[in-house]
Design an enzyme around this catalytic site. Sequence first.
Site, PDB file in Angstrom:
ATOM      1  N   ARG A 110       2.471  26.156   1.580  1.00 22.23           N
ATOM      2  CA  ARG A 110       2.467  25.456   0.421  1.00 22.23           C
ATOM      3  C   ARG A 110       3.533  24.545   0.401  1.00 22.23           C
ATOM      4  O   ARG A 110       3.508  23.414   0.050  1.00 22.23           O
ATOM      5  CB  ARG A 110       2.510  26.318  -0.886  1.00 22.23           C
ATOM      6  CG  ARG A 110       2.918  25.605  -2.211  1.00 22.23           C
ATOM      7  CD  ARG A 110       2.603  26.780  -3.179  1.00 22.23           C
ATOM      8  NE  ARG A 110       2.737  26.144  -4.515  1.00 22.23           N
ATOM      9  CZ  ARG A 110       2.107  25.596  -5.548  1.00 22.23           C
ATOM     10  NH1 ARG A 110       0.835  25.390  -5.011  1.00 22.23           N
ATOM     11  NH2 ARG A 110       2.610  25.140  -6.600  1.00 22.23           N
TER      12      ARG A 110
ATOM     13  N   ARG B 194      -1.581  28.114  -4.280  1.00 21.62           N
ATOM     14  CA  ARG B 194      -0.864  29.399  -4.201  1.00 21.62           C
ATOM     15  C   ARG B 194      -1.957  30.710  -3.839  1.00 21.62           C
ATOM     16  O   ARG B 194      -3.206  30.407  -3.904  1.00 21.62           O
ATOM     17  CB  ARG B 194      -0.481  29.982  -5.783  1.00 21.62           C
ATOM     18  CG  ARG B 194       0.356  28.970  -6.145  1.00 21.62           C
ATOM     19  CD  ARG B 194       0.954  29.192  -7.740  1.00 21.62           C
ATOM     20  NE  ARG B 194       1.829  28.261  -8.185  1.00 21.62           N
ATOM     21  CZ  ARG B 194       1.520  27.326  -8.929  1.00 21.62           C
ATOM     22  NH1 ARG B 194       0.139  27.010  -9.110  1.00 21.62           N
ATOM     23  NH2 ARG B 194       2.347  26.480  -9.469  1.00 21.62           N
TER      24      ARG B 194
ATOM     25  N   HIS C 119       3.105  31.367   1.102  1.00 13.96           N
ATOM     26  CA  HIS C 119       3.924  30.157   0.304  1.00 13.96           C
ATOM     27  C   HIS C 119       4.604  29.236   1.382  1.00 13.96           C
ATOM     28  O   HIS C 119       4.716  28.107   0.914  1.00 13.96           O
ATOM     29  CB  HIS C 119       5.043  30.687  -0.669  1.00 13.96           C
ATOM     30  CG  HIS C 119       4.833  30.247  -1.850  1.00 13.96           C
ATOM     31  ND1 HIS C 119       3.829  30.276  -2.922  1.00 13.96           N
ATOM     32  CD2 HIS C 119       5.810  29.258  -2.650  1.00 13.96           C
ATOM     33  CE1 HIS C 119       4.097  29.755  -3.712  1.00 13.96           C
ATOM     34  NE2 HIS C 119       5.129  28.934  -3.872  1.00 13.96           N
TER      35      HIS C 119
ATOM     36  N   HIS D 263       2.650  21.697 -10.591  1.00 12.74           N
ATOM     37  CA  HIS D 263       4.259  21.949 -10.911  1.00 12.74           C
ATOM     38  C   HIS D 263       4.033  21.102 -12.746  1.00 12.74           C
ATOM     39  O   HIS D 263       3.541  20.081 -12.544  1.00 12.74           O
ATOM     40  CB  HIS D 263       5.175  21.292 -10.316  1.00 12.74           C
ATOM     41  CG  HIS D 263       5.402  22.003  -8.976  1.00 12.74           C
ATOM     42  ND1 HIS D 263       5.984  21.444  -7.840  1.00 12.74           N
ATOM     43  CD2 HIS D 263       5.123  23.343  -8.674  1.00 12.74           C
ATOM     44  CE1 HIS D 263       6.153  22.243  -7.157  1.00 12.74           C
ATOM     45  NE2 HIS D 263       5.453  23.567  -7.214  1.00 12.74           N
TER      46      HIS D 263
ATOM     47  N   TYR E 296      11.288  19.454  -2.384  1.00  8.30           N
ATOM     48  CA  TYR E 296      10.842  18.859  -1.187  1.00  8.30           C
ATOM     49  C   TYR E 296      11.315  17.570  -0.807  1.00  8.30           C
ATOM     50  O   TYR E 296      11.508  17.652   0.523  1.00  8.30           O
ATOM     51  CB  TYR E 296       9.189  18.859  -1.215  1.00  8.30           C
ATOM     52  CG  TYR E 296       8.486  20.114  -1.629  1.00  8.30           C
ATOM     53  CD1 TYR E 296       8.594  21.342  -0.797  1.00  8.30           C
ATOM     54  CD2 TYR E 296       8.001  20.316  -3.044  1.00  8.30           C
ATOM     55  CE1 TYR E 296       8.199  22.460  -1.085  1.00  8.30           C
ATOM     56  CE2 TYR E 296       7.329  21.712  -3.357  1.00  8.30           C
ATOM     57  CZ  TYR E 296       7.521  22.651  -2.373  1.00  8.30           C
ATOM     58  OH  TYR E 296       7.116  23.889  -2.902  1.00  8.30           O
TER      59      TYR E 296
ATOM     60  N   LYS F  49      -1.698  28.875 -12.755  1.00 12.12           N
ATOM     61  CA  LYS F  49      -0.524  29.469 -13.573  1.00 12.12           C
ATOM     62  C   LYS F  49      -1.177  29.134 -14.900  1.00 12.12           C
ATOM     63  O   LYS F  49      -1.328  28.133 -15.305  1.00 12.12           O
ATOM     64  CB  LYS F  49       0.791  29.077 -13.632  1.00 12.12           C
ATOM     65  CG  LYS F  49       1.410  29.998 -11.978  1.00 12.12           C
ATOM     66  CD  LYS F  49       2.702  29.326 -12.296  1.00 12.12           C
ATOM     67  CE  LYS F  49       3.539  30.188 -11.067  1.00 12.12           C
ATOM     68  NZ  LYS F  49       5.012  30.040 -10.835  1.00 12.12           N
TER      69      LYS F  49
END
Length: 184
Positions: free
Chosen positions: A145, A46, A142, A168, A177, A70
């Site tokens: 990504r 990110r 993004h 994730h 995806y 995150k």
Amino acid sequence: PKRSKTLPDVLHPDEIELILEQPNVNHVLGIRDKAILETLYATGIRVSELIGLKQPNVLFDQGIIRVFGKGSKERVVPIGRSALLWIKKYQESARPRLSKRGETNDILFLNSRGKKLSRMSIWNIVHQFSVSAGIKKEVHPHTFRHSFATHLLEGGADLRAVQEMLGHSDVRTTMIYTHTIKSQ
């Protein structure tokens, strides 16, 4: 009623290649920008992770980077040779010229004033080079990504491995995806 989720925009590998060819690597900022673009595509990190990346987090010998995502969760992500090559060139020739007397906290990618890059700076870099490459789609950081994940899965990568690389917590987030691949 639930809104249907839109599939993420993905660049074709040829479009990625066109964008990666755009920075003028005869200039300090061009070397930096090339290293940034290569890193975004090679790792799928990110923007917030990229701008927070510190020099010691690039482990050249092992071909990995340590990323703090995150919730300050740490993960280890493999990084390709091309990205490592450009990071090394940047560290040896461009970063020392960008690094001023200001405190950089060992941040890897610096702006022209020797400070940490902003999220908007990365957006501008990606936008500038996608436009100069003649890409007609809206391209954001993004998008790199999404392209990273999609290209890995198209190449036969394991869904759980891609999940881990992207950071994730739920595999269902990564599964978007697989739908992108089916819709192409």
